[in-house]
Enzyme design. Structure first.
Site, PDB file in Angstrom:
ATOM      1  N   SER A 122       0.905  -1.177  -0.072  1.00 50.35           N
ATOM      2  CA  SER A 122      -0.060   0.104   0.090  1.00 50.35           C
ATOM      3  C   SER A 122       0.686   1.337   0.075  1.00 50.35           C
ATOM      4  O   SER A 122       2.158   1.313  -0.429  1.00 50.35           O
ATOM      5  CB  SER A 122      -0.913  -0.165   1.117  1.00 50.35           C
ATOM      6  OG  SER A 122      -1.921   1.089   1.091  1.00 50.35           O
ATOM      7  N   ASN A 123       0.243   2.328   0.527  1.00 49.67           N
ATOM      8  CA  ASN A 123       1.090   3.737   0.251  1.00 49.67           C
ATOM      9  C   ASN A 123       0.683   4.669   1.462  1.00 49.67           C
ATOM     10  O   ASN A 123      -0.475   4.086   2.356  1.00 49.67           O
ATOM     11  CB  ASN A 123       0.892   4.258  -1.025  1.00 49.67           C
ATOM     12  CG  ASN A 123      -0.490   4.704  -1.325  1.00 49.67           C
ATOM     13  OD1 ASN A 123      -1.306   5.455  -0.930  1.00 49.67           O
ATOM     14  ND2 ASN A 123      -1.075   4.062  -2.321  1.00 49.67           N
ATOM     15  N   HIS A 124       1.330   5.755   1.682  1.00 48.41           N
ATOM     16  CA  HIS A 124       0.857   6.674   2.748  1.00 48.41           C
ATOM     17  C   HIS A 124      -0.258   7.577   2.787  1.00 48.41           C
ATOM     18  O   HIS A 124      -0.556   8.434   3.475  1.00 48.41           O
ATOM     19  CB  HIS A 124       1.953   7.571   3.128  1.00 48.41           C
ATOM     20  CG  HIS A 124       3.225   6.768   3.841  1.00 48.41           C
ATOM     21  ND1 HIS A 124       3.147   6.027   4.908  1.00 48.41           N
ATOM     22  CD2 HIS A 124       4.553   6.826   3.453  1.00 48.41           C
ATOM     23  CE1 HIS A 124       4.249   5.471   5.331  1.00 48.41           C
ATOM     24  NE2 HIS A 124       5.133   6.052   4.151  1.00 48.41           N
TER      25      HIS A 124
END
Ligand code: C5P
Length: 221
Positions: A24-26
């Protein structure tokens, strides 16, 4: 004009590796949620298709929760027709080719050779629709470009590649992705409009004003 229907995607997508791990990512979802709230306050009917986030849903928007990019694409297509589509989500570009049914052992060679496959580009697919294309299709570009000129060039290239009508470009070299503030360029084929660094709610209100103004005017492409 009757209330326009606007589909907004927000947050990250998460792409499972096994029952406990994912890619995933931030993305915090803040910018997309604030934009959904701003457009709902303008009287638009907003469908907010959101990946997993830890913020409160905005008042007045219909929330559709998803996890993966494939689910996000299905939810967007199911929410059509719409007058506008605004892709704020940080969609994971790749997903594991296989979702392991049980937790992978860390001593297994599996991680070193994790196979990835490309996710659909939802923004490009929506832009390319023939019969159900929304009148206004907007993408976001989070780039680590240090000066405005580079950011604008990246946004223009993205506008063509994605086939959308506007790109909202922001420099994420600092803390824009998870932080409370942002500064953006609104790039269309004809013009560039900067919005100076401000709280994401303020940026969202200004973006909301621009989107509503464009929906009221006849669009040129
Ligand atoms: O190519 P890039 O990821 O920088 O493009 C960002 C824009 O494209 C955002 O509007 C994002 O929501 C959208 N996007 C998408 N599907 C993907 C990747 C990005 O809709 N797989």
């Amino acid at each position: 004009m009757s209330a326009p229907h606007i589909i907004i995607t927000a947050g990250p997508t998460i792409e499972p590796i096994d029952p406990v791990r994912f890619l995933s990512n931030h993305s915090s979802g803040r910018q997309g949620y604030a934009l959904a709230a701003a457009l709902a306050a303008h009287g638009a009917r907003v469908t907010l298709v959101s990946g997993p986030v830890s913020i409160e849903p905005p008042a007045g928007a219909e929330l559709v929760k998803v996890q993966t990019a494939l689910e996000m694409r299905d939810a967007v297509m199911a929410a059509l027709p719409a007058d506008a589509y605004i892709g704020v989500a940080a969609v994971a570009d790749w997903r594991p080719a296989t979702r392991h049914a049980s937790k992978m052992k860390t001593d297994k060679a599996g991680f070193a050779s994790l196979q990835l496959v490309e996710n659909p580009d939802i923004l490009r697919e929506v832009s390319g629709l023939t019969d159900r294309r929304p009148r206004l299709v907007v993408g976001f570009a989070a780039e680590t470009a240090s000066d405005g000129g580079a950011l604008e060039a990246l946004a223009r290239a993205k506008l063509e590649r994605k086939g959308c009508d506007l790109i909202i470009a922001n420099d994420v070299s600092g803390d824009a992705m998870g932080g409370a503030e942002n500064s953006v360029l609104i790039v269309s084929r004809d013009e560039v409009k900067p919005i100076a660094r401000a709280h994401k709610d303020v940026i969202a209100a200004k973006l909301g004003d621009s989107v509503m103004a464009l929906l009221r005017a006849p669009l040129r492409r």
